[in-house]
Enzyme design. Structure first.
Site, PDB file in Angstrom:
ATOM      1  N   LYS A 190       0.826  -1.209   0.000  1.00 49.52           N
ATOM      2  CA  LYS A 190       0.000   0.000   0.000  1.00 49.52           C
ATOM      3  C   LYS A 190       0.866   1.267   0.000  1.00 49.52           C
ATOM      4  O   LYS A 190       1.885   1.336   0.685  1.00 49.52           O
ATOM      5  CB  LYS A 190      -0.904  -0.039   1.236  1.00 49.52           C
ATOM      6  CG  LYS A 190      -1.985   1.022   1.302  1.00 49.52           C
ATOM      7  CD  LYS A 190      -2.882   0.764   2.503  1.00 49.52           C
ATOM      8  CE  LYS A 190      -4.029   1.768   2.601  1.00 49.52           C
ATOM      9  NZ  LYS A 190      -4.934   1.454   3.730  1.00 49.52           N
ATOM     10  N   SER A 198      -9.473   1.689   2.249  1.00 52.39           N
ATOM     11  CA  SER A 198      -8.459   2.472   1.578  1.00 52.39           C
ATOM     12  C   SER A 198      -7.372   1.640   0.913  1.00 52.39           C
ATOM     13  O   SER A 198      -6.537   2.174   0.189  1.00 52.39           O
ATOM     14  CB  SER A 198      -7.827   3.450   2.576  1.00 52.39           C
ATOM     15  OG  SER A 198      -7.193   2.748   3.646  1.00 52.39           O
ATOM     16  N   SER A 225     -10.612  -1.071   5.857  1.00 48.99           N
ATOM     17  CA  SER A 225      -9.738  -0.720   4.736  1.00 48.99           C
ATOM     18  C   SER A 225      -8.919  -1.870   4.185  1.00 48.99           C
ATOM     19  O   SER A 225      -8.385  -1.774   3.083  1.00 48.99           O
ATOM     20  CB  SER A 225      -8.803   0.429   5.136  1.00 48.99           C
ATOM     21  OG  SER A 225      -9.518   1.633   5.237  1.00 48.99           O
TER      22      SER A 225
END
Length: 482
Positions: free
Chosen positions: A81, A156, A180
């Site tokens: 990420k 996310s 997320s």
């Protein structure tokens, strides 16, 4: 052959490299070729470190040739990420003002994965400030769901879920405070694990170094195979820095031969946040699979607390974390919203808005309420091994980049507040519990539906192992047709 390789599990790929069935360089190039062929339409791997990856792959192959001691992910290419710190790359969190926020060193998680033998193809997309169930921002643009480009991949860690589903990466790491990790896993048809709070240090997952770990928030892995989640958790978990002086982590391990001795509670929907009939039915179908496998299954077992009060506690604690870094203008705007509310308005939205300027005293009170929730869950999981429930109200929805105030959530034609779906994520997050989302197959529109399995604190390997076994019964990961 390269496509088939790109969809194998990370642990299997590591074994193939160690046994010289394939070279790390060969494998890394196969992932790079796949990204270059397909990522233009998906836009998952937004920061690319291909040259470094190829160099690392050569070193991995030399280590194999020299008979050196190898880590569990030796030679395996992965992505991570964008919000993680990695040398030579930006960690912007999708915020334009941070576009030049490059690091000279690797953060903790990146260092631990490298020590385990993995190397990095790049970093994957996120929403602005990691604060949406979609993944788009002005720096990198919009990430699409590999199953349907008109749909969101979640957020996310949306780029993480999309990269795995598309076969761009062998393994991923995301973060989770409101689903997320788990929502992208659900939307993209992969596995995602939200660990017990505190077992994985969040050092190296921040815009500015030195920020202490936030309440509620965790780092954790995503994968296409439950066994990879366990391997990644081995790598990521454990104390660091000053904590490592005085304590060590010893999570209980589980190696179930089958599901027949498990006691499974089922929570398929709730009036607080109704899920689509299709989603509810999928949870019930999975419950039937547990029954068929010999598990004891109950459909009305619930922890002993008020569900509405539980959600309000989570929302207030979440607001405290999310607003802590906001400018003074945010506080003033929240004060104006509070003053405009009717005194008797007891809706969740009104209560949470009032909490937007929560004082330290109020946080302590909500923390006391959380402790009561945790005690209720402790009692619940003394009786039940795991809970299965939805992760999100619907499968992946269409892109909607309007202001938050103009968005809504549509469940079987009925309109709900946009963020009401966070109920299912928050149910677990508020009490620091671990949970794993696993793919349960496709829905009527050809989109994945994930199911969440949760358990008591520090039972991380239990939820991962249960997800592995039940996935074996229902089919596990499927690859989209790119």
């Amino acid at each position: 052959m390269s496509k088939e390789l790109c969809y194998r599990s990370a642990t299997e790929l590591a074994m193939m490299i160690k046994s010289k069935d394939i070279s790390s360089l060969e494998l890394t190039q196969a992932f790079i070729d796949r990204i270059e062929e397909h990522d233009k339409k998906i836009n998952a791997v937004v920061v690319r470190t291909f040259e470094n990856a190829l160099e690392s792959a050569e070193k991995a192959d030399n280590a194999v040739a020299n008979g050196e001691e190898l880590g569990p992910l030796h030679g395996v290419p992965m992505t991570i990420k964008e919000s993680y710190v990695m040398a030579g790359t930006p960690s912007t969190w999708g915020i334009e003002a941070n576009k030049d926020n490059y690091s000279d060193t690797d953060g903790l998680a990146v260092s631990r994965f490298k020590k385990a033998g993995a190397h990095f193809l790049g970093k994957t997309n996120v929403p602005k400030d990691l604060a949406d169930v979609q993944s788009y921002n002005v720096i990198y643009g919009t990430t699409n769901n590999p199953w349907n480009l008109e749909r969101v991949p979640g957020g996310s860690s949306g780029g993480s879920g999309a990269a795995l589903a598309a076969g761009f990466s062998a393994l991923e790491a995301g973060s989770d405070i409101g689903g997320s990790i788990r929502t992208p896993a659900h939307f993209c048809g992969v596995f995602g694990h939200k660990p017990t709070w505190g077992i994985i240090p969040m050092q190296g997952h921040e815009v500015m170094p030195g920020v202490p770990d936030a309440d509620l928030s965790v780092c954790g892995p995503l994968a296409r195979d439950a066994s990879d989640l366990a391997t990644a958790l081995d790598v990521m978990a454990g104390p660091a820095g000053r904590d490592s002086i005085g304590w060590e982590l010893s999570l209980p391990r589980y190696d179930f031969e089958d599901l027949k001795d498990l006691k499974v509670a089922v929570w398929a929907t709730d009036d607080m946040s109704p899920v689509s009939k299709e989603t509810e039915q999928r949870v019930l179908d999975v419950a039937k699979c547990f029954e068929k496998a010999g598990s004891t299954v109950a459909y009305d077992a619930r922890p002993d607390f008020d569900i509405k009060k539980s959600h309000i506690t989570y929302q207030n604690l979440l607001t405290a974390v999310m607003s802590s870094a906001q400018p003074e203008s945010f506080v003033e705007e929240t004060r104006r919203k509070v003053s405009s509310l009717e005194a008797g308005d007891q809706s969740i939205e009104a209560i949470v808005t009032r909490a937007g300027i929560m004082m330290h005293r109020d946080w302590i009170r909500h923390n006391f309420r959380r402790e009561k929730l945790r005690s209720a869950w402790d009692a619940f999981f003394k009786e039940w091994d795991v809970l299965i429930c939805p992760q999100f109200n619907t499968p992946a929805f269409e892109h909607d980049q309007r202001p938050f105030s103009e968005r809504s959530s549509v469940v079987d034609g009925e309109i709900f507040p946009y963020m009401q779906s966070v109920f299912w994520a928050g149910l677990i997050v508020a009490s620091y519990l671990p949970s794993t989302v696993f793919p349960s197959g496709l829905g009527k529109e050809g989109l994945p539906i994930g199911v969440q399995v949760a358990s008591g604190p520090y039972q991380d390997y239990k939820t991962i192992e249960v997800s592995r076994l039940i996935s074996r019964e229902i089919g596990g990961f499927e690859a989209p047709d790119l």
